[in-house]
Design an enzyme around this catalytic site. Structure first.
Site, PDB file in Angstrom:
ATOM      1  N   GLY A   1      44.165  38.237  40.185  1.00  0.00           N
ATOM      2  CA  GLY A   1      45.027  39.416  40.267  1.00  0.00           C
ATOM      3  C   GLY A   1      46.329  38.957  40.888  1.00  0.00           C
ATOM      4  N   HIS A   2      47.378  38.881  40.093  1.00  0.00           N
ATOM      5  CA  HIS A   2      48.660  38.372  40.571  1.00  0.00           C
ATOM      6  C   HIS A   2      49.652  39.526  40.644  1.00  0.00           C
ATOM      7  CE1 HIS A   2      47.653  34.001  39.168  1.00  0.00           C
ATOM      8  NE2 HIS A   2      46.765  34.511  39.981  1.00  0.00           N
TER       9      HIS A   2
ATOM     10  N   ASP B   1      45.008  34.339  46.273  1.00  0.00           N
ATOM     11  CA  ASP B   1      45.802  35.453  46.788  1.00  0.00           C
ATOM     12  C   ASP B   1      46.897  35.017  47.763  1.00  0.00           C
ATOM     13  OD1 ASP B   1      44.129  37.110  45.306  1.00  0.00           O
ATOM     14  OD2 ASP B   1      42.733  37.349  46.978  1.00  0.00           O
TER      15      ASP B   1
ATOM     16  N   GLN C   1      43.576  31.508  41.351  1.00  0.00           N
ATOM     17  CA  GLN C   1      42.704  31.113  42.465  1.00  0.00           C
ATOM     18  C   GLN C   1      43.417  30.105  43.382  1.00  0.00           C
ATOM     19  OE1 GLN C   1      40.859  31.059  39.070  1.00  0.00           O
ATOM     20  NE2 GLN C   1      40.852  33.223  39.530  1.00  0.00           N
TER      21      GLN C   1
ATOM     22  N   LYS D   1      50.891  33.780  44.512  1.00  0.00           N
ATOM     23  CA  LYS D   1      51.332  32.982  43.352  1.00  0.00           C
ATOM     24  C   LYS D   1      52.134  33.816  42.359  1.00  0.00           C
ATOM     25  CE  LYS D   1      47.004  32.042  42.629  1.00  0.00           C
ATOM     26  NZ  LYS D   1      46.410  32.585  43.867  1.00  0.00           N
TER      27      LYS D   1
HETATM   28  P1  GDP Z   1      48.155  35.906  44.043  1.00  0.00           P
HETATM   29  O1  GDP Z   1      46.795  36.165  43.508  1.00  0.00           O
HETATM   30  O2  GDP Z   1      48.286  34.554  44.657  1.00  0.00           O
HETATM   31  O3  GDP Z   1      49.243  36.169  43.044  1.00  0.00           O
HETATM   32  O4  GDP Z   1      48.369  36.946  45.241  1.00  0.00           O
HETATM   33  P2  GDP Z   1      47.992  38.524  45.215  1.00  0.00           P
HETATM   34  O5  GDP Z   1      48.981  39.230  44.399  1.00  0.00           O
HETATM   35  O6  GDP Z   1      46.555  38.713  44.898  1.00  0.00           O
HETATM   36  O7  GDP Z   1      48.122  38.870  46.753  1.00  0.00           O
HETATM   37  C1  GDP Z   1      49.322  38.731  47.450  1.00  0.00           C
HETATM   38  C2  GDP Z   1      49.699  40.091  48.046  1.00  0.00           C
HETATM   39  O8  GDP Z   1      50.722  39.926  48.985  1.00  0.00           O
HETATM   40  C3  GDP Z   1      50.264  41.044  46.997  1.00  0.00           C
HETATM   41  O9  GDP Z   1      49.981  42.361  47.391  1.00  0.00           O
HETATM   42  C4  GDP Z   1      51.772  40.766  47.070  1.00  0.00           C
HETATM   43  O10 GDP Z   1      52.548  41.885  46.640  1.00  0.00           O
HETATM   44  C5  GDP Z   1      51.936  40.552  48.566  1.00  0.00           C
HETATM   45  N1  GDP Z   1      53.010  39.627  48.946  1.00  0.00           N
HETATM   46  C6  GDP Z   1      53.432  38.498  48.322  1.00  0.00           C
HETATM   47  N2  GDP Z   1      54.355  37.863  49.074  1.00  0.00           N
HETATM   48  C7  GDP Z   1      54.501  38.598  50.207  1.00  0.00           C
HETATM   49  C8  GDP Z   1      55.281  38.441  51.399  1.00  0.00           C
HETATM   50  O11 GDP Z   1      56.021  37.476  51.589  1.00  0.00           O
HETATM   51  N3  GDP Z   1      55.147  39.410  52.352  1.00  0.00           N
HETATM   52  C9  GDP Z   1      54.318  40.487  52.206  1.00  0.00           C
HETATM   53  N4  GDP Z   1      54.248  41.357  53.196  1.00  0.00           N
HETATM   54  N5  GDP Z   1      53.577  40.656  51.108  1.00  0.00           N
HETATM   55  C10 GDP Z   1      53.652  39.724  50.129  1.00  0.00           C
HETATM   56  P1  IMO Z   2      43.873  34.928  42.378  1.00  0.00           P
HETATM   57  O1  IMO Z   2      44.357  34.188  41.158  1.00  0.00           O
HETATM   58  C1  IMO Z   2      40.796  35.310  45.458  1.00  0.00           C
HETATM   59  C2  IMO Z   2      36.680  34.369  44.277  1.00  0.00           C
HETATM   60  C3  IMO Z   2      35.678  35.494  44.249  1.00  0.00           C
HETATM   61  C4  IMO Z   2      34.420  34.742  44.621  1.00  0.00           C
HETATM   62  C5  IMO Z   2      34.604  33.404  43.898  1.00  0.00           C
HETATM   63  C6  IMO Z   2      33.900  33.307  42.555  1.00  0.00           C
HETATM   64  O2  IMO Z   2      44.260  36.351  42.410  1.00  0.00           O
HETATM   65  O3  IMO Z   2      44.227  34.175  43.614  1.00  0.00           O
HETATM   66  P2  IMO Z   2      34.421  34.352  40.167  1.00  0.00           P
HETATM   67  O4  IMO Z   2      34.500  35.789  39.713  1.00  0.00           O
HETATM   68  O5  IMO Z   2      35.649  33.574  39.926  1.00  0.00           O
HETATM   69  O6  IMO Z   2      33.195  33.668  39.648  1.00  0.00           O
HETATM   70  O7  IMO Z   2      34.192  34.455  41.765  1.00  0.00           O
HETATM   71  O8  IMO Z   2      35.998  33.263  43.709  1.00  0.00           O
HETATM   72  N1  IMO Z   2      37.908  34.592  43.458  1.00  0.00           N
HETATM   73  C7  IMO Z   2      39.110  34.861  43.983  1.00  0.00           C
HETATM   74  N2  IMO Z   2      39.485  35.074  45.258  1.00  0.00           N
HETATM   75  N3  IMO Z   2      41.724  35.316  44.468  1.00  0.00           N
HETATM   76  C8  IMO Z   2      41.368  35.075  43.192  1.00  0.00           C
HETATM   77  O9  IMO Z   2      42.273  34.933  42.194  1.00  0.00           O
HETATM   78  C9  IMO Z   2      39.999  34.880  42.898  1.00  0.00           C
HETATM   79  N4  IMO Z   2      39.305  34.655  41.755  1.00  0.00           N
HETATM   80  C10 IMO Z   2      38.025  34.467  42.119  1.00  0.00           C
HETATM   81  O10 IMO Z   2      35.995  36.481  45.198  1.00  0.00           O
HETATM   82  O11 IMO Z   2      34.406  34.483  45.995  1.00  0.00           O
HETATM   83 MG    MG Z   3      45.262  37.584  43.682  1.00  0.00          MG
END
Ligand code: GDP
Ligand code: IMO
Ligand code: MG
Length: 425
Positions: free
Chosen positions: A40-41, A13, A225, A16
């Site tokens: 979840g991206h 998270d 991840q 990416k």
């Molecule tokens: P990922 O799994 O690495 O793709 O990241 P996620 O999408 O799960 O979580 C990142 C969260 O931060 C999402 O809600 C994005 O919309 C938000 N986000 C990404 N870059 C920024 C930033 O520079 N500032 C803020 N405030 N939010 C951001």
């Molecule tokens: P993105 O790509 C954050 C965490 C779960 C748990 C552990 C194992 O959005 O960054 P799993 O279901 O993979 O067997 O769970 O890994 N986890 C993540 N945490 N971002 C993710 O993906 C994750 N995918 C799995 O919360 O701790």
């Molecule tokens: Mg994510």
């Protein structure tokens, strides 16, 4: 002309999705290489928020081929839902390809994931319960069913029979799990899914990707991840069941390491973690809650609140090494706007000594205490800044220190979730 890998450097998270979408403007191909719909991206384009779980975050560019690589585990029902959602929002998705070598998630994988978590005595991992771990177990046990198998009815039925016999026994006798597995329903459902995704299946995905490399195309390999969730290098057993690090991109896309030009580490300006497991710089209490609210730190997949903490340079250094990072993309700098003071963990104290090599054994890690360096914050709003020089002086100092501790240069700084809120350094 370049093959780049995007990796998460913390516990996932990091942003990416946003960075992948941003870099896709210069790409010909984007490949997701591991994980499944545990990911979840998020991509934000103007006022629209898109959450992708399986489809590469480059999908918003029609002319860019987006490949779900062989290393991904695919829940076809989720994939079809994702395709339909994107189509309903006006994206053609005709640029999507799915590797025939990718393994398929079945309902019994989800049941096993849930049953194992319920029974686990040594503390729950807090998985996303999407069946990711059990599906990878079947892959490595050489019993898994791949996308290609769905198009060979005899082979599919035989493999399914064997798997369901084994899983039913485990679920009933060992886990006392209450849901039953209906083989005929699964068989029919999955033949239906196979038909629905057939047009996207790439029989030889590694040929597709390597031909693009031979033609000197720009290719981005998108990880899910992050390094600390890596099954080898993370906080085992509180990890996921794949290799999110750069090495995983080579196996999960079928690309040799000599083809890789850049490895871009996505780094949140602070740290978060969903699920259980050690987290040395976690901030408990009010400040942690404030950071969670300001950063919108709730899981994009499960909606769970993310644990928040200060930036950890010990983790950063570990991630820089095991990924061979060549650049950093810092995200969510704006979330730190308005803080008086920012703590930055520069080392751990372990048995009276300072260490900076990350202890991958969680029992040693539990004995580590973070050593912080205090940085002055800034009061300015950074969300509209487009040029590095316009950033507050204290923000620049914080970033410079972070880069110094990582030993890697910063190439991008994200100051908001929207596509355009980014500074090229
Ligand atoms: P990922 O799994 O690495 O793709 O990241 P996620 O999408 O799960 O979580 C990142 C969260 O931060 C999402 O809600 C994005 O919309 C938000 N986000 C990404 N870059 C920024 C930033 O520079 N500032 C803020 N405030 N939010 C951001
Ligand atoms: P993105 O790509 C954050 C965490 C779960 C748990 C552990 C194992 O959005 O960054 P799993 O279901 O993979 O067997 O769970 O890994 N986890 C993540 N945490 N971002 C993710 O993906 C994750 N995918 C799995 O919360 O701790
Ligand atoms: Mg994510």
């Amino acid at each position: 002309m370049t093959v780049s890998i995007i990796v998460g450097t913390q516990w996932g998270d990091e942003g990416k999705g946003k960075i992948t979408d941003y870099l896709t403007q210069d790409m010909d191909m984007v490949v997701r290489y591991q994980g499944g719909n545990n990911a979840g991206h998020t991509v934000v384009i103007k006022d629209k928020i898109f959450k992708l779980h399986l489809i590469p975050s480059g999908i918003f560019y029609n002319n860019v081929l987006c490949v779900i690589g062989n290393g991904v585990v695919v829940d076809p029902a989720v994939l079809i839902q994702e395709i339909e959602t994107l189509k309903s929002q006006g994206f053609s998705v005709s640029n999507l390809r799915i590797s025939a070598q990718a393994h398929v998630i079945f309902p019994y994988h989800r049941y096993l994931d849930q049953a194992q978590e319920k029974k686990r005595e040594a503390g729950r991992i807090g998985t996303t319960s999407r069946g990711i771990g059990p599906c990878y177990v079947d892959k490595y046990n050489r019993r898994g069913i791949r996308i290609a198998d769905l198009y060979n009815e005899k082979v599919f039925r035989e493999k399914l029979d064997w798997n369901i016999k084994e899983k039913s026994f485990l679920l009933d006798k060992f886990y006392a799990f209450d849901k039953k597995i209906d083989i005929d329903k699964i068989y029919v459902d999955y033949l239906g899914y196979a038909l629905a995704i057939k047009q996207y299946v790439a029989l030889e995905s590694t040929a597709l990707i390597n031909e693009a490399i031979e033609k000197k195309k720009n290719i981005l390999l998108e990880g899910a991840q992050g390094a600390m969730l890596d099954v080898d290098h993370g906080t085992f057993p509180f990890v996921t069941s794949s290799n999110p690090i750069a090495g995983g991109a080579c196996t999960g896309a079928g690309v040799g390491p000599t083809a890789i030009d850049e490895v871009i580490g996505v780094v949140k300006a602070y740290v978060t973690r969903v699920g259980s497991g050690p987290f040395p710089t976690e901030i408990e209490g009010k400040l942690g809650d404030e950071l969670r609210e300001k950063g919108g730190e709730y899981g994009a997949t499960t909606g769970r609140p993310r644990r928040c903490g200060w930036f950890d340079a010990v983790v950063m250094k570990h991630a820089a090494r095991i990924n061979g990072l060549t650049q950093l993309a810092i995200t969510k700098l704006d979330v730190l706007d308005g803080l008086d003071k920012i703590e930055l963990c520069v080392a751990y104290e372990y048995k009276g000594k300072q260490i900076t090599d990350f202890p991958t054994d969680i029992h040693r890690l539990a004995e580590c205490k973070p050593i912080y360096e205090e940085h002055a914050g800034w009061s300015e709003d950074t969300t509209k800044i487009k040029e590095y020089n316009d950033l507050p002086e204290n923000a620049k100092k914080y970033l410079a220190r972070l880069s110094e501790l990582a030993g890697v240069k910063i190439s991008l700084i994200s100051v908001g979730a929207e596509r355009g809120q980014i500074i090229e350094v």
